[in-house]
Write a protein that holds these residues in place. Structure first.
Motif, PDB file in Angstrom:
ATOM      1  N   LYS A   1       0.805  -1.215   0.000  1.00  0.00           N
ATOM      2  CA  LYS A   1       0.000   0.000   0.000  1.00  0.00           C
ATOM      3  C   LYS A   1       0.840   1.269   0.000  1.00  0.00           C
ATOM      4  N   ARG A   2       1.972   1.259   0.690  1.00  0.00           N
ATOM      5  CA  ARG A   2       2.717   2.516   0.860  1.00  0.00           C
ATOM      6  C   ARG A   2       3.428   2.992  -0.399  1.00  0.00           C
ATOM      7  N   ILE A   3       3.510   2.149  -1.441  1.00  0.00           N
ATOM      8  CA  ILE A   3       4.148   2.620  -2.679  1.00  0.00           C
ATOM      9  C   ILE A   3       3.124   2.883  -3.778  1.00  0.00           C
ATOM     10  N   ALA A   4       1.845   2.820  -3.449  1.00  0.00           N
ATOM     11  CA  ALA A   4       0.806   3.056  -4.451  1.00  0.00           C
ATOM     12  C   ALA A   4       0.781   4.531  -4.862  1.00  0.00           C
ATOM     13  N   HIS A   5       0.660   4.779  -6.169  1.00  0.00           N
ATOM     14  CA  HIS A   5       0.584   6.138  -6.711  1.00  0.00           C
ATOM     15  C   HIS A   5      -0.754   6.265  -7.423  1.00  0.00           C
ATOM     16  N   LYS A   6      -1.655   7.027  -6.837  1.00  0.00           N
ATOM     17  CA  LYS A   6      -3.056   7.038  -7.260  1.00  0.00           C
ATOM     18  C   LYS A   6      -3.236   7.427  -8.722  1.00  0.00           C
ATOM     19  N   THR A   7      -2.619   8.520  -9.162  1.00  0.00           N
ATOM     20  CA  THR A   7      -2.864   8.974 -10.532  1.00  0.00           C
ATOM     21  C   THR A   7      -2.214   8.053 -11.564  1.00  0.00           C
ATOM     22  N   SER A   8      -1.076   7.443 -11.214  1.00  0.00           N
ATOM     23  CA  SER A   8      -0.469   6.472 -12.123  1.00  0.00           C
ATOM     24  C   SER A   8      -1.390   5.269 -12.302  1.00  0.00           C
ATOM     25  N   ARG A   9      -1.996   4.817 -11.219  1.00  0.00           N
ATOM     26  CA  ARG A   9      -2.923   3.680 -11.295  1.00  0.00           C
ATOM     27  C   ARG A   9      -4.146   4.052 -12.121  1.00  0.00           C
ATOM     28  N   LEU A  10      -4.661   5.240 -11.907  1.00  0.00           N
ATOM     29  CA  LEU A  10      -5.852   5.682 -12.622  1.00  0.00           C
ATOM     30  C   LEU A  10      -5.594   5.732 -14.129  1.00  0.00           C
ATOM     31  N   ALA A  11      -4.464   6.321 -14.523  1.00  0.00           N
ATOM     32  CA  ALA A  11      -4.144   6.433 -15.946  1.00  0.00           C
ATOM     33  C   ALA A  11      -3.904   5.066 -16.573  1.00  0.00           C
ATOM     34  N   ALA A  12      -3.125   4.235 -15.897  1.00  0.00           N
ATOM     35  CA  ALA A  12      -2.832   2.911 -16.442  1.00  0.00           C
ATOM     36  C   ALA A  12      -4.098   2.069 -16.557  1.00  0.00           C
ATOM     37  N   ASP A  13      -4.960   2.140 -15.552  1.00  0.00           N
ATOM     38  CA  ASP A  13      -6.201   1.355 -15.596  1.00  0.00           C
ATOM     39  C   ASP A  13      -7.144   1.857 -16.695  1.00  0.00           C
ATOM     40  N   ALA A  14      -7.154   3.159 -16.935  1.00  0.00           N
ATOM     41  CA  ALA A  14      -7.987   3.693 -18.021  1.00  0.00           C
ATOM     42  C   ALA A  14      -7.498   3.172 -19.370  1.00  0.00           C
ATOM     43  N   GLU A  15      -6.179   3.168 -19.577  1.00  0.00           N
ATOM     44  CA  GLU A  15      -5.626   2.670 -20.834  1.00  0.00           C
ATOM     45  C   GLU A  15      -5.908   1.174 -21.010  1.00  0.00           C
ATOM     46  N   ARG A  16      -5.703   0.412 -19.938  1.00  0.00           N
ATOM     47  CA  ARG A  16      -5.940  -1.029 -20.016  1.00  0.00           C
ATOM     48  C   ARG A  16      -7.426  -1.346 -20.158  1.00  0.00           C
ATOM     49  N   GLY A  17      -8.272  -0.456 -19.663  1.00  0.00           N
ATOM     50  CA  GLY A  17      -9.707  -0.663 -19.806  1.00  0.00           C
ATOM     51  C   GLY A  17     -10.149  -0.662 -21.256  1.00  0.00           C
ATOM     52  N   VAL A  18      -9.450   0.116 -22.096  1.00  0.00           N
ATOM     53  CA  VAL A  18      -9.766   0.112 -23.521  1.00  0.00           C
ATOM     54  C   VAL A  18      -9.480  -1.270 -24.101  1.00  0.00           C
ATOM     55  N   LEU A  19      -8.339  -1.847 -23.762  1.00  0.00           N
ATOM     56  CA  LEU A  19      -8.001  -3.190 -24.227  1.00  0.00           C
ATOM     57  C   LEU A  19      -9.057  -4.200 -23.803  1.00  0.00           C
ATOM     58  N   ALA A  20      -9.471  -4.107 -22.542  1.00  0.00           N
ATOM     59  CA  ALA A  20     -10.446  -5.066 -22.022  1.00  0.00           C
ATOM     60  C   ALA A  20     -11.768  -4.952 -22.777  1.00  0.00           C
ATOM     61  N   ARG A  21     -12.232  -3.719 -22.996  1.00  0.00           N
ATOM     62  CA  ARG A  21     -13.505  -3.507 -23.677  1.00  0.00           C
ATOM     63  C   ARG A  21     -13.442  -3.961 -25.136  1.00  0.00           C
ATOM     64  N   LEU A  22     -12.283  -3.763 -25.776  1.00  0.00           N
ATOM     65  CA  LEU A  22     -12.110  -4.177 -27.162  1.00  0.00           C
ATOM     66  C   LEU A  22     -11.803  -5.664 -27.286  1.00  0.00           C
ATOM     67  N   GLU A  23     -11.588  -6.329 -26.149  1.00  0.00           N
ATOM     68  CA  GLU A  23     -11.181  -7.735 -26.141  1.00  0.00           C
ATOM     69  C   GLU A  23      -9.951  -7.926 -27.015  1.00  0.00           C
ATOM     70  N   ALA A  24      -8.966  -7.062 -26.783  1.00  0.00           N
ATOM     71  CA  ALA A  24      -7.761  -7.052 -27.606  1.00  0.00           C
ATOM     72  C   ALA A  24      -6.611  -7.728 -26.880  1.00  0.00           C
ATOM     73  N   GLY A  25      -5.862  -8.537 -27.604  1.00  0.00           N
ATOM     74  CA  GLY A  25      -4.685  -9.185 -27.056  1.00  0.00           C
ATOM     75  C   GLY A  25      -3.417  -8.566 -27.589  1.00  0.00           C
ATOM     76  N   CYS A  26      -2.305  -9.313 -27.458  1.00  0.00           N
ATOM     77  CA  CYS A  26      -1.000  -8.760 -27.818  1.00  0.00           C
ATOM     78  C   CYS A  26      -0.838  -8.568 -29.321  1.00  0.00           C
ATOM     79  N   ALA A  27      -1.686  -9.224 -30.127  1.00  0.00           N
ATOM     80  CA  ALA A  27      -1.558  -9.092 -31.582  1.00  0.00           C
ATOM     81  C   ALA A  27      -2.292  -7.877 -32.127  1.00  0.00           C
ATOM     82  N   ALA A  28      -3.035  -7.173 -31.284  1.00  0.00           N
ATOM     83  CA  ALA A  28      -3.811  -6.019 -31.742  1.00  0.00           C
ATOM     84  C   ALA A  28      -2.962  -4.750 -31.677  1.00  0.00           C
ATOM     85  N   PRO A  29      -2.805  -4.046 -32.800  1.00  0.00           N
ATOM     86  CA  PRO A  29      -2.011  -2.813 -32.807  1.00  0.00           C
ATOM     87  C   PRO A  29      -2.802  -1.641 -32.234  1.00  0.00           C
TER      88      PRO A  29
END
Length: 307
Positions: free
Chosen positions: A213-241
């Motif tokens: 918990k003590r090394i968590a960075h809130k805005t970094s997590r928020l940004a990374a999760d937003a970007e990864r959320g696009v992948l999840a919604r698109l059902e995209a894997g490593c082959a998707a550009p």
């Protein structure tokens, strides 16, 4: 109390990444071998992004370690039963770096604009291949695997193995003390990178999230999760550009994602922003992904792959 056991892959980059986490958490590293580190096959043929995570997660579930450190971009977006992302530390540089062969008589290396016609550029990323083809269709793109030193070493080789440039993550170069090899850092607005590039993820067994918990960075997590959320919604894997960029500024979360045709001949972009009190990472990523799908992203790129 015994030191926190932190699992990591054994590559130089993985050890450097996990070392920063171990130092911050007063932990000790436990090296775990993964198929992704030992095989020379392409990432897609090995099963996608999750190939680097499986051995670490198996060790964590077996109680052999207390936490593991991943490059967040290497994790599948689907949650792993029994495990949780306990923390995302402050994100490093998310940009891609062009590293070019040294040119005699030139003080600086070549940039993407100044590479000669027909130059051989190496990358193992479908996204980077599409971006390179879109920007410089005259280049010869070469599929490569291997660690950072192996890839950079091909800039000094001749013959079939010789390359004029490679594209790597700036964060990895920085963590290895090799950022001086970069001859150009590619702007994120024009060249969005892999979702969560530059971010680390510290994973624990569910219920043990307090350990990191003590090394968590809130805005970094928020940004990374937003970007990864696009992948999840698109059902995209490593082959998707697909490239994505999210950041927090003036109390707002901004997210842009871009889907490329694999040959770089076409692309679709969607951008949204919202005040933090009015949105979540999941909500804004859903809006961006749905807009991309409505515009025809599924016809442009291979979606529905591993997550």
């Amino acid at each position: 109390m015994s030191a926190l056991r932190i699992g990591t892959r054994g590559s130089a980059l993985a050890l450097a990444q996990a070392g920063t986490v171990a130092k911050a958490l007063d932990g000790e590293l436990v090296v775990i071998a993964s198929e992704g580190d030992t095989s020379t096959a392409s990432l897609a043929s090995l099963g996608g992004t999750g190939v680097f995570a499986k051995a670490l997660r198996d060790a964590l579930l077996a109680g052999e370690v207390d936490a593991v450190v991943h490059s967040y971009k290497d994790l599948p977006t689907a949650p792993e039963p029994g495990l949780a992302i306990a923390a995302v530390p402050k994100r490093a540089d998310a940009r891609d770096a062009l590293c070019s062969r040294k040119v005699e008589g030139a003080r600086d290396g070549l940039t993407l604009e100044t590479l000669p016609e027909g130059a051989r550029v190496g990358t193992g990323s479908p996204r980077r291949r599409a971006q390179l083809a879109a920007k410089r269709p005259d280049l010869e793109l070469v599929d490569i695997r291997g660690n950072v030193d192996t890839r950079l070493g091909r800039l000094t080789e001749t013959g079939e193995r010789g390359l004029d440039a490679v594209v790597l993550a700036a964060a990895g170069l920085e963590r290895l003390g090799r950022i001086d090899a970069a001859t150009e850092l590619l702007d994120l607005d024009a060249w969005p990178t892999a979702p969560a590039q530059g971010a680390l993820a510290v994973e624990t067994r569910r219920g043990d999230e307090r350990l990191a918990k003590r090394i968590a960075h809130k805005t970094s997590r928020l940004a990374a999760d937003a970007e990864r959320g696009v992948l999840a919604r698109l059902e995209a894997g490593c082959a998707a550009p697909i490239g994505a960029r999210a950041f927090v500024e003036d109390g707002m979360l901004f997210l842009t994602a871009r889907v490329y045709r694999p040959d770089g001949g076409a692309q679709l972009t969607s951008s949204h922003a919202a005040y933090l009190e009015d949105t979540t990472a999941a909500e804004i990523s859903t809006r961006v992904a749905d807009e991309l799908l409505a515009s025809g992203a599924a016809d442009l790129a291979p979606l529905g792959g591993d997550r």
